[in-house]
Motif scaffolding. Structure first.
Motif, PDB file in Angstrom:
ATOM      1  N   TYR A 328      63.185 -75.770  -9.286  1.00 20.16           N
ATOM      2  CA  TYR A 328      61.727 -75.860  -9.203  1.00 20.16           C
ATOM      3  C   TYR A 328      61.231 -77.309  -9.211  1.00 20.16           C
ATOM      4  O   TYR A 328      60.230 -77.636  -8.590  1.00 20.16           O
ATOM      5  CB  TYR A 328      61.070 -75.150 -10.391  1.00 20.16           C
ATOM      6  N   MET A 329      61.908 -78.170  -9.949  1.00 20.06           N
ATOM      7  CA  MET A 329      61.368 -79.514 -10.205  1.00 20.06           C
ATOM      8  C   MET A 329      62.508 -80.463 -10.534  1.00 20.06           C
ATOM      9  O   MET A 329      63.474 -80.086 -11.211  1.00 20.06           O
ATOM     10  CB  MET A 329      60.383 -79.433 -11.387  1.00 20.06           C
ATOM     11  N   GLY A 330      62.401 -81.704 -10.068  1.00 22.64           N
ATOM     12  CA  GLY A 330      63.396 -82.707 -10.402  1.00 22.64           C
ATOM     13  C   GLY A 330      63.228 -83.194 -11.823  1.00 22.64           C
ATOM     14  O   GLY A 330      62.101 -83.284 -12.336  1.00 22.64           O
ATOM     15  N   ASN A 367      49.757 -83.119 -17.726  1.00 24.54           N
ATOM     16  CA  ASN A 367      50.103 -81.868 -18.380  1.00 24.54           C
ATOM     17  C   ASN A 367      49.598 -80.671 -17.590  1.00 24.54           C
ATOM     18  O   ASN A 367      50.259 -79.632 -17.520  1.00 24.54           O
ATOM     19  CB  ASN A 367      49.533 -81.857 -19.804  1.00 24.54           C
ATOM     20  N   HIS A 368      48.439 -80.804 -16.967  1.00 24.60           N
ATOM     21  CA  HIS A 368      47.905 -79.716 -16.145  1.00 24.60           C
ATOM     22  C   HIS A 368      48.799 -79.483 -14.919  1.00 24.60           C
ATOM     23  O   HIS A 368      49.006 -78.345 -14.506  1.00 24.60           O
ATOM     24  CB  HIS A 368      46.472 -80.038 -15.691  1.00 24.60           C
ATOM     25  N   ILE A 369      49.301 -80.557 -14.330  1.00 26.67           N
ATOM     26  CA  ILE A 369      50.163 -80.421 -13.149  1.00 26.67           C
ATOM     27  C   ILE A 369      51.482 -79.740 -13.519  1.00 26.67           C
ATOM     28  O   ILE A 369      51.915 -78.797 -12.857  1.00 26.67           O
ATOM     29  CB  ILE A 369      50.431 -81.808 -12.522  1.00 26.67           C
ATOM     30  N   CYS A 370      52.116 -80.216 -14.606  1.00 26.86           N
ATOM     31  CA  CYS A 370      53.424 -79.667 -14.994  1.00 26.86           C
ATOM     32  C   CYS A 370      53.309 -78.325 -15.705  1.00 26.86           C
ATOM     33  O   CYS A 370      54.284 -77.571 -15.743  1.00 26.86           O
ATOM     34  CB  CYS A 370      54.152 -80.661 -15.899  1.00 26.86           C
ATOM     35  N   GLY A 371      52.140 -78.035 -16.258  1.00 25.53           N
ATOM     36  CA  GLY A 371      51.937 -76.767 -16.945  1.00 25.53           C
ATOM     37  C   GLY A 371      51.196 -75.770 -16.090  1.00 25.53           C
ATOM     38  O   GLY A 371      51.784 -74.904 -15.429  1.00 25.53           O
ATOM     39  N   LYS A 372      49.882 -75.916 -16.038  1.00 22.35           N
ATOM     40  CA  LYS A 372      49.045 -74.976 -15.273  1.00 22.35           C
ATOM     41  C   LYS A 372      49.418 -74.985 -13.793  1.00 22.35           C
ATOM     42  O   LYS A 372      49.444 -73.942 -13.131  1.00 22.35           O
ATOM     43  CB  LYS A 372      47.567 -75.348 -15.454  1.00 22.35           C
ATOM     44  N   GLY A 373      49.745 -76.161 -13.264  1.00 23.37           N
ATOM     45  CA  GLY A 373      50.069 -76.261 -11.846  1.00 23.37           C
ATOM     46  C   GLY A 373      51.359 -75.573 -11.461  1.00 23.37           C
ATOM     47  O   GLY A 373      51.567 -75.236 -10.291  1.00 23.37           O
ATOM     48  N   MET A 374      52.249 -75.340 -12.427  1.00 24.16           N
ATOM     49  CA  MET A 374      53.526 -74.685 -12.146  1.00 24.16           C
ATOM     50  C   MET A 374      53.490 -73.182 -12.390  1.00 24.16           C
ATOM     51  O   MET A 374      54.479 -72.483 -12.119  1.00 24.16           O
ATOM     52  CB  MET A 374      54.631 -75.313 -13.008  1.00 24.16           C
ATOM     53  N   LYS A 376      51.881 -70.723 -10.874  1.00 24.74           N
ATOM     54  CA  LYS A 376      51.995 -69.876  -9.681  1.00 24.74           C
ATOM     55  C   LYS A 376      53.412 -69.837  -9.126  1.00 24.74           C
ATOM     56  O   LYS A 376      53.952 -68.740  -8.893  1.00 24.74           O
ATOM     57  CB  LYS A 376      51.014 -70.331  -8.600  1.00 24.74           C
ATOM     58  N   PRO A 377      54.081 -71.001  -8.901  1.00 25.91           N
ATOM     59  CA  PRO A 377      55.456 -70.905  -8.398  1.00 25.91           C
ATOM     60  C   PRO A 377      56.403 -70.189  -9.361  1.00 25.91           C
ATOM     61  O   PRO A 377      57.318 -69.488  -8.923  1.00 25.91           O
ATOM     62  CB  PRO A 377      55.875 -72.372  -8.201  1.00 25.91           C
ATOM     63  N   ASP A 380      55.532 -66.453  -8.989  1.00 25.20           N
ATOM     64  CA  ASP A 380      55.917 -65.924  -7.676  1.00 25.20           C
ATOM     65  C   ASP A 380      57.371 -65.459  -7.688  1.00 25.20           C
ATOM     66  O   ASP A 380      57.720 -64.450  -7.079  1.00 25.20           O
ATOM     67  CB  ASP A 380      55.720 -66.991  -6.591  1.00 25.20           C
ATOM     68  N   ARG A 381      58.222 -66.230  -8.366  1.00 20.20           N
ATOM     69  CA  ARG A 381      59.645 -65.877  -8.414  1.00 20.20           C
ATOM     70  C   ARG A 381      59.994 -65.001  -9.617  1.00 20.20           C
ATOM     71  O   ARG A 381      61.064 -64.387  -9.637  1.00 20.20           O
ATOM     72  CB  ARG A 381      60.494 -67.148  -8.461  1.00 20.20           C
ATOM     73  N   ASN A 382      59.106 -64.984 -10.604  1.00 15.45           N
ATOM     74  CA  ASN A 382      59.353 -64.203 -11.825  1.00 15.45           C
ATOM     75  C   ASN A 382      58.094 -63.397 -12.141  1.00 15.45           C
ATOM     76  O   ASN A 382      57.334 -63.745 -13.054  1.00 15.45           O
ATOM     77  CB  ASN A 382      59.689 -65.138 -12.992  1.00 15.45           C
ATOM     78  N   PRO A 383      57.826 -62.321 -11.391  1.00 17.20           N
ATOM     79  CA  PRO A 383      56.559 -61.578 -11.535  1.00 17.20           C
ATOM     80  C   PRO A 383      56.355 -60.973 -12.914  1.00 17.20           C
ATOM     81  O   PRO A 383      55.222 -60.596 -13.261  1.00 17.20           O
ATOM     82  CB  PRO A 383      56.674 -60.486 -10.467  1.00 17.20           C
ATOM     83  N   GLU A 384      57.404 -60.881 -13.720  1.00 17.27           N
ATOM     84  CA  GLU A 384      57.260 -60.330 -15.062  1.00 17.27           C
ATOM     85  C   GLU A 384      56.594 -61.308 -16.024  1.00 17.27           C
ATOM     86  O   GLU A 384      56.159 -60.931 -17.117  1.00 17.27           O
ATOM     87  CB  GLU A 384      58.624 -59.917 -15.620  1.00 17.27           C
TER      88      GLU A 384
END
Length: 434
Positions: A328-330, A367-374, A376-377, A380-384
């Motif tokens: 997901y992220m480097g 923090n918003h980018i790495c937290g809230k911003g992540m 959705k992705p 998307d891969r973990n609908p639970e």
């Protein structure tokens, strides 16, 4: 020392003799143990306990209200304590931890000094503790012996955090877990200096904690499990998150929270990555590699101890946490808790904790980018995954925050019922309120 005037007041060797060193609160049991380690080494360390509304009001008085919320709280707590009359302001110093990054790690210290000057306390030394060696304070030296004892204090603090969270929601006699944690904090604090540096003793103490907490009478009626991640201060500090852990317990949930050791390992990974990606200092890289190898190996020994014991759920090895985030992220992403924040969400989900609260200071862009911003992705891969981001700020209302958490818990209960009935999971759009 050079005659060149420093841009800050040093904490000197002479000050160690009769100065009181004030420490801000965050994780009470961790910091009580750290306080005792410093006291055992001759420092008159004092952990602040002033947490009322006056802390926020004082912070807002001396810091611009657009400043990050944790900075407002920490600075407010320091200045409120100095104004209380409890301390000789001519024989008092402040200590504040820094990681040397692009957020509070490098900037809060200057905000604090500016606020102290405005409040009439410009004579007070501010000790900045940093992996990066940003400043020098001859009166507070961290040798190998002291660092290892501080590390042991954090291991004990993490163990107590884990055991309290796993027992408290289920205890038959309310208050048993907290009372035992306070008793063991005192017992462990006394031994941090006298028991030496043998890790065998640390493991023995951890086993003792497992045995003592296993004696607490519990009713293991299944409860919703809620993970808490986010910016380090508002994640851990009851002052910063309006006593979030207790609120979740009162709502019938079990709190699952990664330990503080993971943050230190994340910091060392960042230092190692800096050398690889940006050609930073080789010496810092070498020290970070040694520290990472040592701390992660000791963490793994405690995890193995808990798994072999089998009565409580152990933490996740940092190597596995890193493996979860790599697609997901480097791991060169390190601002605003960087890769660790979404990695801890994946770690929680991986161990079956699908309901997650992401705590954030309002307006903290990294923090918003790495937290809230992540979110959705990840979903998307973990609908639970059932994630809600909660912003904390001096202007945010506690009622609003708690109502959004209640919506998340309601969704969690519906999903649990649907899972039991083998129905599709339901998603709910949380109200976008502040």
């Amino acid at each position: 020392m050079s005659d060149k005037k420093l841009p800050y007041i040093q904490f000197t060797k002479e000050m160690k003799k009769d100065y009181t060193i004030l420490m801000p609160t965050m994780l009470s049991r961790h910091f009580k143990l750290i306080e005792r380690v410093l006291r055992n080494r001759g420092y008159n360390a004092h952990l602040l306990d002033n947490v009322g509304p006056e802390v926020i009001e004082t912070g807002l008085k001396y810091v611009h209200n657009d400043t990050c919320y944790p900075a407002i709280l920490v600075i407010g707590q320091f200045i409120s304590a100095l104004q209380s009359g409890r301390y000789d302001v001519n024989k008092t110093a402040l200590v504040y931890f820094q990681t040397g990054g692009g957020c509070r790690a490098s900037n809060y210290i200057f905000l604090l000094r500016k606020a102290l000057e405005r409040a009439g306390f410009s004579n007070i030394p501010v000790i900045s503790l940093s992996f990066s060696g940003i400043e020098k304070h001859p009166g507070l030296k961290f040798g190998v012996s002291l660092i290892r004892r501080l590390f042991n204090a954090i291991i004990y603090g993490d163990m107590l955090l884990t055991l309290v969270n796993q027992c408290k929601p289920y205890e038959i006699n309310k208050g048993d877990s907290e009372r035992l944690a306070e008793e063991l904090t005192e017992k462990l604090a006394d031994g941090l200096e006298t028991e030496g540096l043998s890790f065998k003793k640390v493991k023995k103490n951890c086993q003792m904690m497992l045995d003592r907490f296993a004696e607490i009478p519990v009713n293991k009626t299944p409860k919703i499990r809620v993970g808490v991640v986010g910016e380090i201060y508002v994640k851990y500090s009851p002052l910063g998150n309006n006593n979030l852990e207790q609120f979740l317990v009162d709502e019938g949930a079990e709190v699952v929270m990664p330990g503080l050791i993971d943050f230190f390992l994340y910091s060392f990974v960042s230092m190692i990555t800096d050398y690889t990606l940006y050609g930073m200092k080789w010496l810092n890289h070498a020290i970070a590699k040694v520290a990472y190898k040592y701390i992660s190996s000791q963490q793994n020994k405690i995890i193995e101890l808990m798994r072999n014991d089998g009565r409580f759920e152990a933490a996740t090895p940092i190597s596995h946490t890193i493996s979860l985030i790599e697609e997901y992220m480097g791991i060169g992403t390190k601002m605003g808790e960087g890769w660790l924040l979404p990695a801890e969400m994946l770690e929680l989900n991986d161990k079956g904790v699908h309901n997650i609260i992401c705590t954030q200071p309002f307006g903290c862009l990294p923090n918003h980018i790495c937290g809230k911003g992540m979110m959705k992705p990840l979903k998307d891969r973990n609908p639970e995954m059932n994630i809600v981001a909660i912003d904390y700020d001096a202007g945010a209302t506690k009622v609003n925050q708690e109502n959004r958490i209640k919506l998340m818990l309601a969704n969690a209960r519906e999903n649990l019922e649907a899972q039991n009935n083998k129905q599709p999971l339901k998603e709910r759009e949380f109200a976008k309120t502040t």
